[in-house]
Design a protein around this motif. Structure first.
Motif, PDB file in Angstrom:
ATOM      1  N   PHE A  49       1.046  -1.170  -0.010  1.00 37.41           N
ATOM      2  CA  PHE A  49      -0.046  -0.004   0.080  1.00 37.41           C
ATOM      3  C   PHE A  49       0.865   1.254  -0.013  1.00 37.41           C
ATOM      4  O   PHE A  49       2.081   1.119   0.361  1.00 37.41           O
ATOM      5  N   PHE A  50       0.139   2.290  -0.369  1.00 37.21           N
ATOM      6  CA  PHE A  50       0.818   3.765  -0.009  1.00 37.21           C
ATOM      7  C   PHE A  50       1.564   3.773   1.385  1.00 37.21           C
ATOM      8  O   PHE A  50       0.856   3.368   2.357  1.00 37.21           O
ATOM      9  N   TYR A  51       2.634   4.242   1.514  1.00 33.77           N
ATOM     10  CA  TYR A  51       3.368   4.311   2.738  1.00 33.77           C
ATOM     11  C   TYR A  51       2.314   4.552   3.762  1.00 33.77           C
ATOM     12  O   TYR A  51       1.752   5.685   3.687  1.00 33.77           O
ATOM     13  N   GLY A  52       2.525   4.054   5.018  1.00 38.42           N
ATOM     14  CA  GLY A  52       1.806   4.648   6.099  1.00 38.42           C
ATOM     15  C   GLY A  52       0.335   4.304   6.352  1.00 38.42           C
ATOM     16  O   GLY A  52      -0.194   4.784   7.333  1.00 38.42           O
ATOM     17  N   GLN A  53      -0.238   3.409   5.353  1.00 37.22           N
ATOM     18  CA  GLN A  53      -1.535   3.347   5.400  1.00 37.22           C
ATOM     19  C   GLN A  53      -1.865   1.885   5.009  1.00 37.22           C
ATOM     20  O   GLN A  53      -1.026   1.262   4.193  1.00 37.22           O
TER      21      GLN A  53
END
Length: 535
Positions: free
Chosen positions: A55-59
């Motif tokens: 996923f998109f970093y941090g989520q």
């Protein structure tokens, strides 16, 4: 020249026009390189180094498909910002091409498809922005969504002709839907209505073994959503499902009916006005004002015609309802989920596609001669062009994805900032989200300033801004740190007060929008400064 040849040439001309339109603003450097896009760029760089983010970093939302495509671009052309925009442009050209096919497949007319393509070749500023700058999967969502609709319509065409419906088409639709839910949950506005459409096709003629078709869909979904499902298997479903349905933006505390009313107001005042190009998505300035009343009248006519045709037109009724269902699904998602709190225009971009098809149909009904219909649509294209040039003239902010003024940073000073930090030996430190990741990417990760500071002027902060733990760990052990602030006098004052309380000396330098606190007499961590919202 045959009709087929003219159609192909018209398609090619529209694709070239769309590419040229984007190139004009890319050469003008009208699109600022913001932090969301920088994270995609960093993910792509790390993919080339062997990382495999899901996923998109941090989520746990918005898959890494966009980053993998950008990584391919980086491998071919180098790690440059323009490569990201090239990938987005190619995705949009795919969306434009499939929209032309969609007009033909849904309403039986190449002229409708080409008319829709004309409106999207030079679209409203909202569509131009969100199909040129990467936010992590919106370009993929549009293309996957169009392909889902085309797959459903292909099955409908075979069903109407009394031909067998190949199982492979059901598998393909499932594959696209599965990829879509991983790449960007926004594709649910396509998969929900087209999935219901497929169910209707399966059961309308009492076909034998309907479960077999559904099994093929399930197999496709499992293949397409395999990264998403693998993450659920390893980490559990809670975070993934919560983020898919807007938990990350669920900040409203008002009663449900009040939220619904607020979403409805935002839908009309902010969403539709940005979608139709009446204003840029980041401002309330009216665009191309002399032509705006004509554009408003035309779109009101399109909406009225669409509602009337859905009820009264027997020809192409089912495909028309499929496109209308996509519009209704997006509307319901905005009104009834936490995503309705977002006043930006990004969630409305998918609506531009079926509306362009309906607009082209109406233009051809009003003016059956192709040239006259093209001239009518050309007026709308002129409105789009005028509005986009008007919006791009103010740079900064340029054609930006930012709609919250304190988060708008003039990145034209990035190179000067990087030179200053390197000269002062300040390569580690703290800043806000909108500074951190463009600085990291452009410095080739030599300058690591993690987003541990608020960008809201009331000093609200969420740890979600800090997207990549390895950077944070590197800064935490650094014996020397600096601080960078933008557009936030209360935060600058809080830093000064904190340094004084800790008996730390420092120096300050302003470069463009950047206010740098450097040469601290000892490293100070943000939790030592006790920066909290007032009250």
């Amino acid at each position: 020249m045959t009709t087929r040849t003219r159609t192909i040439l018209a398609m090619i001309c529209l694709l070239l026009l769309a590419a040229a339109w984007k190139l004009i603003f890319l050469l003008r450097d009208a699109f600022p390189f913001n932090s969301d896009e920088a994270i995609v760029a960093l993910m792509a760089r790390h993919i080339l180094q062997g990382e495999r983010p899901v996923f998109f970093y941090g989520q746990a939302y918005m898959g890494s498909l966009d980053a993998f495509l950008v990584a391919g671009g980086f491998a071919l052309f180098g790690q440059q910002v323009w490569v990201i925009r090239l990938v987005q442009t190619l995705l949009y050209l795919g969306t434009l091409f499939t929209t032309i096919l969609l007009g033909r497949a849904a309403l039986g007319s190449w002229r409708v498809g080409l008319g829709a393509g004309l409106l999207l070749a030079v679209p409203a500023v909202n569509t131009t922005v969100y199909t040129t700058v990467s936010l992590g999967g919106y370009g993929e969502a549009l293309l996957l969504g169009n392909l889902m609709l085309l797959a459903a319509l292909a099955l409908h065409r075979r069903d109407e002709a009394g031909s067998p419906m190949p199982a492979g088409w059901f598998w393909l639709w499932g594959l696209l839907a599965g990829m879509g839910v991983w790449a960007n949950g926004l594709t649910l506005v396509y998969s929900a209505p087209s999935g219901l459409f497929l169910l209707w096709l399966v059961f309308r003629r009492r076909r034998p073994r309907p479960g077999l078709y559904l099994a093929w869909v399930a197999l496709g979904v499992l293949a397409g959503a395999s990264p998403w499902l693998g993450y659920i298997f390893n980490h559990g479903p809670r975070a993934v499902l919560a983020e898919l349905f807007g938990n990350a933006v669920a900040v409203e505390r008002a009663p449900w009916l009040a939220q619904l009313g607020q979403h409805a107001l935002s839908y009309v005042l902010f969403g539709l006005t940005a979608l139709f190009g009446f204003r840029p998505p980041w401002d309330v300035t009216w665009l191309a004002l002399p032509l705006l009343p004509l554009a408003l009248a035309f779109w009101l006519a399109v909406l009225g015609w669409t509602a009337r045709a859905a009820v009264r037109e027997r020809k192409h009724r089912a495909p028309r309802w499929l496109l209308l269902g996509m519009l209704l699904a997006l509307t319901a998602g905005f009104l009834f989920t936490p995503f309705g709190v977002d006043p930006s225009g990004r969630y409305f971009v998918p609506m531009a596609i079926p509306l362009a098809v309906f607009a082209a149909e109406l233009a051809l009904r009003i003016m059956p001669r192709t040239r006259n219909a093209a001239a009518l649509l050309g007026l709308l294209v002129a409105f789009h062009a005028w509005g986009t040039f008007q919006a791009a003239r103010a740079n900064p902010p340029g054609l930006t994805t930012q709609f919250y003024a304190p988060s708008v940073v003039d990145h034209r000073y990035d190179n000067e900032l990087m030179r200053f930090l390197a000269a002062q030996g300040e390569t580690r430190g703290y800043t806000n989200y909108w500074v951190a990741y463009p600085l990291t990417f452009r410095s080739e990760e030599r300058l690591l300033f993690v987003p541990a500071l608020p960008y809201h002027t009331d000093l609200r902060y969420t740890a979600r801004d800090d997207r990549y733990a390895p950077y944070t760990r590197t800064v935490e052990i650094s014996p020397r740190v600096a601080y960078i602030v933008t557009h936030n006098p209360p935060l600058a004052s809080a830093l000064r007060a904190g340094f004084e309380r800790l008996l730390v000396t420092w120096q300050e330098q302003r470069i463009g929008d950047f206010e740098i606190f450097y040469h601290l007499s000892r490293p100070v961590r943000p939790d030592e400064l006790d920066i909290r919202p007032p009250g």
